[in-house]
Design a protein around this motif. Structure first.
Motif, PDB file in Angstrom:
ATOM      1  N   THR A 294       0.803  -1.221   0.000  1.00  0.00           N
ATOM      2  CA  THR A 294       0.000   0.000   0.000  1.00  0.00           C
ATOM      3  C   THR A 294       0.838   1.274   0.000  1.00  0.00           C
ATOM      4  O   THR A 294       0.276   2.361  -0.073  1.00  0.00           O
TER       5      THR A 294
ATOM      6  N   ARG B 185       0.440   3.948  -3.177  1.00  0.00           N
ATOM      7  CA  ARG B 185      -0.842   4.650  -3.171  1.00  0.00           C
ATOM      8  C   ARG B 185      -0.905   5.634  -2.009  1.00  0.00           C
ATOM      9  O   ARG B 185      -1.293   6.778  -2.164  1.00  0.00           O
ATOM     10  N   ARG B 186      -0.487   5.178  -0.849  1.00  0.00           N
ATOM     11  CA  ARG B 186      -0.558   6.023   0.349  1.00  0.00           C
ATOM     12  C   ARG B 186       0.354   7.228   0.218  1.00  0.00           C
ATOM     13  O   ARG B 186      -0.038   8.338   0.535  1.00  0.00           O
ATOM     14  N   TYR B 187       1.574   7.047  -0.252  1.00  0.00           N
ATOM     15  CA  TYR B 187       2.491   8.166  -0.384  1.00  0.00           C
ATOM     16  C   TYR B 187       2.056   9.107  -1.499  1.00  0.00           C
ATOM     17  O   TYR B 187       2.269  10.303  -1.414  1.00  0.00           O
ATOM     18  N   ALA B 188       1.424   8.588  -2.540  1.00  0.00           N
ATOM     19  CA  ALA B 188       0.917   9.444  -3.608  1.00  0.00           C
ATOM     20  C   ALA B 188      -0.196  10.345  -3.072  1.00  0.00           C
ATOM     21  O   ALA B 188      -0.271  11.526  -3.425  1.00  0.00           O
ATOM     22  N   GLU B 189      -1.043   9.802  -2.196  1.00  0.00           N
ATOM     23  CA  GLU B 189      -2.107  10.609  -1.595  1.00  0.00           C
ATOM     24  C   GLU B 189      -1.521  11.716  -0.725  1.00  0.00           C
ATOM     25  O   GLU B 189      -1.987  12.844  -0.749  1.00  0.00           O
ATOM     26  N   ILE B 190      -0.497  11.400   0.027  1.00  0.00           N
ATOM     27  CA  ILE B 190       0.120  12.385   0.914  1.00  0.00           C
ATOM     28  C   ILE B 190       0.816  13.473   0.100  1.00  0.00           C
ATOM     29  O   ILE B 190       0.693  14.662   0.394  1.00  0.00           O
ATOM     30  N   GLU B 191       1.557  13.083  -0.950  1.00  0.00           N
ATOM     31  CA  GLU B 191       2.274  14.052  -1.757  1.00  0.00           C
ATOM     32  C   GLU B 191       1.324  14.942  -2.543  1.00  0.00           C
ATOM     33  O   GLU B 191       1.611  16.114  -2.783  1.00  0.00           O
ATOM     34  N   ALA B 192       0.164  14.419  -2.947  1.00  0.00           N
ATOM     35  CA  ALA B 192      -0.787  15.189  -3.732  1.00  0.00           C
ATOM     36  C   ALA B 192      -1.639  16.112  -2.869  1.00  0.00           C
ATOM     37  O   ALA B 192      -2.223  17.064  -3.373  1.00  0.00           O
ATOM     38  N   ALA B 193      -1.715  15.845  -1.587  1.00  0.00           N
ATOM     39  CA  ALA B 193      -2.583  16.633  -0.707  1.00  0.00           C
ATOM     40  C   ALA B 193      -2.002  18.020  -0.475  1.00  0.00           C
ATOM     41  O   ALA B 193      -0.789  18.216  -0.400  1.00  0.00           O
TER      42      ALA B 193
END
Length: 153
Positions: free
Chosen positions: A131, A134-142
């Motif tokens: 995971t 996906r998880r790091y992509a969500e954090i970087e995009a936020a």
């Protein structure tokens, strides 16, 4: 009734799959955790005393060091999987302590508990590795200002 035993290739295969998954999809903390577990397993192969149900003191020291690494990883991230890997590793250390304090704990129960905690710890690392992108992509995009409790720039 005889006890069931997994074939000897199952553990190394599972560990190598998790290490490969951490190398492929994991970030630094997942790779550190998988690498630390691989190193602890290699050290355990050298330190293990076969044919005895007594407390494996050298293995306990290795497990305690691995626990310290997992706790350090858990303190560095906001993800939940390191808490599970640290908890399962804590149970492995407590299993050693239980065997040392109570000679009534059978060698079979002692070894089996250690095996179970090991599989659960690498399952947590495997989940974290799978995971991670996906998880790091969500954090970087936020947007950091949208996160409750975040400091505004």
């Amino acid at each position: 009734m005889t006890a069931y035993q997994l074939p000897p290739f199952v553990w190394p295969t599972a560990l190598m799959i998790v290490c490969g998954l951490a190398a492929w999809r994991g970030r630094d903390l997942e790779r550190l955790s998988a690498g630390a577990y691989l190193a602890a397993w290699a050290l355990s192969l050298v330190a293990f005393r076969a044919g005895t149900g007594e407390t494996q003191w050298a293995i306990m020291v290795i497990d305690a060091a691995l626990l310290a690494i997992f706790v350090g990883v858990a303190l560095k991230t906001g993800r939940y999987w390191p808490l599970f890997s640290a908890a399962f590793q804590l149970l492995a250390v407590l299993t050693h302590i239980a065997r040392a304090l109570d000679a009534g704990v059978s060698g079979w129960a002692y070894q089996t508990a250690g095996i179970i905690w090991g599989y659960l710890a690498i399952a947590a690392i495997g989940y974290g590795s799978w995971t991670a992108p996906r998880r790091y992509a969500e954090i970087e995009a936020a947007d950091p200002t949208d996160v409750p409790g975040a400091t505004r720039r």
